[in-house]
Design a protein around this motif. Structure first.
Motif, mmCIF file in Angstrom:
data_model
loop_
_atom_site.group_PDB
_atom_site.id
_atom_site.type_symbol
_atom_site.label_atom_id
_atom_site.label_comp_id
_atom_site.label_asym_id
_atom_site.label_seq_id
_atom_site.Cartn_x
_atom_site.Cartn_y
_atom_site.Cartn_z
ATOM 1 N N TYR A 161 -16.026 -14.152 -26.423
ATOM 2 C CA TYR A 161 -15.067 -14.740 -27.358
ATOM 3 C C TYR A 161 -15.606 -14.584 -28.776
ATOM 4 O O TYR A 161 -16.814 -14.626 -29.004
ATOM 5 N N ASN A 162 -14.703 -14.435 -29.741
ATOM 6 C CA ASN A 162 -15.124 -14.294 -31.133
ATOM 7 C C ASN A 162 -15.719 -15.596 -31.654
ATOM 8 O O ASN A 162 -16.615 -15.599 -32.484
ATOM 9 N N ASN A 163 -15.220 -16.723 -31.139
ATOM 10 C CA ASN A 163 -15.780 -18.033 -31.465
ATOM 11 C C ASN A 163 -16.003 -18.790 -30.165
ATOM 12 O O ASN A 163 -15.386 -18.487 -29.142
ATOM 13 N N SER A 164 -16.875 -19.800 -30.202
ATOM 14 C CA SER A 164 -17.099 -20.594 -28.997
ATOM 15 C C SER A 164 -15.809 -21.281 -28.583
ATOM 16 O O SER A 164 -15.137 -21.907 -29.399
ATOM 17 N N ASP A 202 -6.225 -6.309 -31.924
ATOM 18 C CA ASP A 202 -6.436 -6.407 -33.357
ATOM 19 C C ASP A 202 -7.886 -6.104 -33.679
ATOM 20 O O ASP A 202 -8.777 -6.910 -33.376
ATOM 21 N N GLN A 203 -8.126 -4.934 -34.246
ATOM 22 C CA GLN A 203 -9.470 -4.525 -34.680
ATOM 23 C C GLN A 203 -10.495 -4.641 -33.563
ATOM 24 O O GLN A 203 -11.596 -5.152 -33.751
ATOM 25 N N GLY A 204 -10.137 -4.161 -32.396
ATOM 26 C CA GLY A 204 -11.054 -4.139 -31.261
ATOM 27 C C GLY A 204 -11.058 -5.396 -30.433
ATOM 28 O O GLY A 204 -11.664 -5.431 -29.359
ATOM 29 N N TRP A 205 -10.412 -6.444 -30.908
ATOM 30 C CA TRP A 205 -10.330 -7.707 -30.169
ATOM 31 C C TRP A 205 -8.971 -7.828 -29.488
ATOM 32 O O TRP A 205 -7.962 -7.346 -30.003
ATOM 33 N N LEU A 206 -8.938 -8.488 -28.343
ATOM 34 C CA LEU A 206 -7.685 -8.920 -27.741
ATOM 35 C C LEU A 206 -7.393 -10.316 -28.261
ATOM 36 O O LEU A 206 -8.290 -11.166 -28.329
ATOM 37 N N ILE A 221 -12.882 -8.223 -23.052
ATOM 38 C CA ILE A 221 -13.263 -8.139 -21.645
ATOM 39 C C ILE A 221 -14.323 -7.047 -21.527
ATOM 40 O O ILE A 221 -14.026 -5.859 -21.663
ATOM 41 N N ASN A 222 -15.557 -7.430 -21.296
ATOM 42 C CA ASN A 222 -16.634 -6.446 -21.190
ATOM 43 C C ASN A 222 -16.606 -5.733 -19.833
ATOM 44 O O ASN A 222 -16.800 -4.518 -19.771
#
Length: 817
Positions: A80-83, A49-53, A143-144
């Motif tokens: 992570y998008n949030n902590s 979703d918009q570049g995020w898993l 995942i970088n």
């Protein structure tokens, strides 16, 4: 003397070179690095979703098949998008020894913050990998990079190598001096220990792993640990106990019975084993340093008063067991003090209970032997204070069996000296001293019951740990030999448990049991010394053994209080300590008697070898030791031979090496408390705390609530020793979540825009409370500590940001409720 200096220099240089090789071994033997792409992965319940898993369920994972290579280490770089602090990343694998994913062949790592790198040491042939990135739904992440066998950096920390080598060389030199001057060392042992203790406290040296805070709350530099490795697994020390101790010293009202900074209605700090200005603390000398000198010196005092007294009292205990064999008693003192469970659990009540138990035994032994009235009165008061410490160091699972061990030891001493003789020896002053001590103990009990009755009721009524009734029989014989792997625990992570839980007292009770049978059969028991003292201890040892393997009627557990005693804890701690006491006594007996022929030694060692093989191949020992399996088995069998043949020098040397390897390197050598207090974010928080009444909340973090507590902040969420039921029930008026929050818990707060508060159980001792801003305002919260930026500007105002720790401080805006 010149030859000694030359050997010292050679040993120093050899150690430095060995460290250089050891620290860079992975660099020298490095396998080819390989990156694996997320594009080659199988995604289970994960969408893009918009570049995020994004996880679709609480059981989402990523799988890589056909790895088919030796994986020594795997690096995972994730954002992570949030902590997601408090969540756990879990890595499963299949390989030569397993065709399916299994919990016992997995590795776990706690999520630190929103952007981190995680390392997993596998050292296995791997066919496929599965990574459980999250354990709840709707978590966004990227995942970088995933790297197999990442190339390590070359380590050239020459100053640290030199310091380590110097200290270890000095330590060996001290041991050499002790051996050569053993009579002088024994004679002046209390003076020597006092001088060492004072020097260590003056320099603020300790063994705490509070350097772990440099990982979670980053500062300009790592500032506490001097030598060794901080133990993240010892979170009950650096994350729970030490912040509690600091909070007592930093709170506005110092060392109160109830600390108002923790929980909405305060936390009982006697139950939490923290320093208080109350009668209960009279019997807890480890906490006196905080009362006298504050945090830095208090932490050093706490650590080394415990170690010094443990060594000294263990020596006295061994002198009783061996009838004044100084060499074996010195070995025994080091053996007890630096055994794996003693060191892995050093900051806990377990070690304190050992010291109090030994202090009671030693004081009573000296009382029996002494002829001077003033000295005997002193021993009466020492016994009473030690008893106070024992009773108010509250952990029934250890207190009950340790209390029985203390009682049977004392019974043996009194039986050996003669009951009538001791009773007739009391003078009037001694009798009145006994009465005064009894009154002090009774007063302490009454004070404790008045102050703690309600809190004890809360604690016993929890879902976790709750009031569990044990009846014995739940242990397996194969697990009694877990001490075979204890020597490797400081150097290698364990995947089927953790180092603390699996650590065991290194003892040789199979040799003792088989050896005593052989002595009995050969009718040589009459030559055995100290029987009156040992028989009660041995009888209790047999009872403990039976409790491990035989289910008892529930009434037996309730009468003996063993209903509080979990079999695993019993085996690891008090049974192990009892076995070690008996092992030391047995070694002394064999050294003096030398009762076995070579064929008898061979037969006993053959039986021991069978026990070792059975345990190794029916537990995780085989996989864990792997390349060290044969050398470990041979080494332990050799020590058994040394014991059974009474080869004193060989067994002392080999056991001492085993003790040094398994126990001396568990805890780091550290100095001061800068890892907590010397940081920009800490300075700013303490500045805000100067305004009375301010209350904090730490959001999206497993650890930051305790960080606030250690800084003396009044804190909404931290580690709650027992549940904050008034607060939680005000948020959950239907009691729908009571099974979740009615427990000992690390409390994480997550901010939502939902109208209704909710609770999630992340682990048996971790809960997450989902609250909105109005909930925080209603709870009286003024400031928020957050690991990420908060966007709701109508509710909060940012007043500080620390770029080093990446932590934000926000003030809640009362006017926008």
């Amino acid at each position: 003397m010149r030859r000694i200096y030359i050997w010292f220099l050679l040993f120093f240089l050899l150690l430095t070179g060995a460290q250089a090789i050891y620290q860079n071994f992975d660099y020298i033997k490095h396998d080819d690095q390989e990156e694996i792409s997320i594009n080659n992965a199988i995604l289970k319940e994960i969408k893009e979703d918009q570049g995020w898993l994004v996880s679709s369920t609480d059981d989402s994972w990523i799988e890589f098949r056909n790895i088919n290579k030796k994986v020594n280490r795997l690096s995972l770089d994730i954002t992570y998008n949030n902590s997601n602090s408090g969540d756990v990343i879990q890595l499963f694998y299949t390989g030569n020894n397993s065709v399916a994913y299994a919990e016992e062949r997995s590795f776990k790592s706690e999520v630190i913050n929103s952007d981190s790198q995680y390392m997993f040491d596998l050292n296995e042939e791997v066919d496929s990998l599965r990574i459980d990135i999250v354990n709840r739904k709707d978590v966004e992440f990227i995942i970088n990079q995933i790297t197999i066998n990442p190339k390590p950096n070359f380590n050239f920390n020459i100053s640290k190598w030199f310091l380590n080598s110097l200290l270890l060389s000095l330590f060996i030199f001290v041991i050499y001096t002790v051996i050569k001057k053993i009579d002088i060392v024994v004679k002046y042992r209390y003076l020597i220990a006092t001088i060492i203790f004072i020097l260590l406290v003056l320099f603020k040296v300790h063994g705490s792993s509070i350097g772990m805070w440099d990982t979670y709350v980053r500062g300009e530099e790592r500032s506490t640990t001097l030598i060794g490795v901080e133990r993240g697994i010892r979170s009950d020390e650096w994350l729970v106990q030490t912040p509690y101790l600091f909070s007592q010293a930093k709170s506005a009202e110092l060392y109160k019975y109830k600390n108002d900074n923790i929980r909405s209605d305060g936390q009982n700090m006697v139950l939490a084993n923290a320093p208080t200005f109350t009668i209960e603390t009279i019997g807890k000398p480890f906490l006196w340093g905080y009362l006298l000198f504050g945090t830095d010196y208090g932490l050093s005092w706490f650590w080394f008063s415990k170690l010094m007294l443990l060594v000294l009292f263990s020596f006295e205990i061994c002198m009783i067991l061996t009838r004044d064999n100084k060499a074996l008693s010195l070995l025994g003192a080091m053996w007890i003090a630096f055994s794996p469970p003693t060191q892995w659990w050093f900051s806990t009540t377990f070690v304190e209970l050992i010291v109090y138990s030994q202090a009671i035994i030693v004081a009573i032994n000296y009382f029996i032997k002494s002829k001077k009235e003033i000295a005997r009165i002193g021993y009466i008061f020492a016994t009473a204070l030690s008893f106070l410490g024992f009773v108010f160091t509250i952990y029934p699972a250890i207190q009950v069996p340790m209390g029985f061990l203390t009682a049977v030891f004392v019974f043996g001493l009194v039986y050996n000296a003669g009951f009538k003789k001791i009773a007739e020896s009391f003078t009037k002053k001694e009798t009145w001293s006994l009465v005064v001590c009894a009154l002090i103990v009774i007063a302490a009990f009454i004070t404790f019951i008045i102050n703690s009755k309600a809190d004890l009721k809360l604690l016993l009524g929890t879902v976790y740990p709750g009031e569990v009734v044990n009846s014995g029989g739940g242990y397996s014989f194969k697990d009694l030999q877990m001490y075979l792997l204890s020597w490797l625990l400081p150097y290698k992570d364990i995947h089927f448990s953790n180092q603390s839980e699996i650590s065991s007292f290194i003892n040789f009770f199979p040799a003792m049991m088989l050896g005593l049978v052989m002595i009995f059969v050969s009718k040589k028991m009459g030559q055995v010394e100290n029987k009156k003292i040992i028989i009660p201890i041995f009888a209790y040892f047999i009872f403990q053994l039976s409790w491990l393997f035989i289910p008892y009627p529930e009434i037996v557990g309730k009468i003996t209080l063993f209903s509080f005693v979990n079999e695993g804890r019993l085996a690891q701690f008090v049974f192990g300590l009892t076995a070690l006491y008996l092992t030391i006594w047995f070694i002394d007996v064999i050294v003096k008697m030398k009762p076995y022929k070579n064929i008898e030694v061979f037969l006993i060692c053959s039986c021991i070898a069978f026990i070792y093989v059975y345990s190794i191949y029916n537990t995780g020992i085989k996989d864990y030791l792997s390349g060290f399996l044969i050398i470990t088995g041979v080494a332990f069998l050799l020590i058994n031979v040394f014991i059974l043949k009474g080869m004193k020098k060989s067994l002392i040397t080999s056991v001492f090496i085993l003790i040094v390897v398994s126990g001396f390197t568990v805890n780091p050598i550290a100095q001061g408390t800068d890892s907590i207090f010397n940081k920009e974010i800490a300075i700013e928080i303490q500045k805000i705390n100067k305004e009375p009444g301010n209350k904090w909340v730490a959001v999206d973090s497993l650890v930051n609530g305790q960080y606030l507590v250690s800084l003396g902040s009044k804190t909404f969420n931290s580690v709650h020793f027992y549940p904050d039921l008034p607060m939680w029930r005000s948020l959950d008026q239907t009691h729908s979540y009571e099974e979740v929050y009615n427990r000992y818990a690390h409390v994480i707060v997550h901010l939502t825009m939902e109208n209704q508060a909710s609770f999630d159980l992340l682990n048996p001792d971790v809960i997450r409370v989902n609250l909105n801003y109005n909930d925080l305002l209603n709870a009286g919260v003024d400031y928020i500590l957050s690991p990420s930026a908060l966007e709701q500007e109508d509710y909060v105002k940012r007043i500080f940001y620390d770029s080093t720790s990446n932590l934000y401080i926000y003030k809640l805006e009362e006017g926008n409720r």
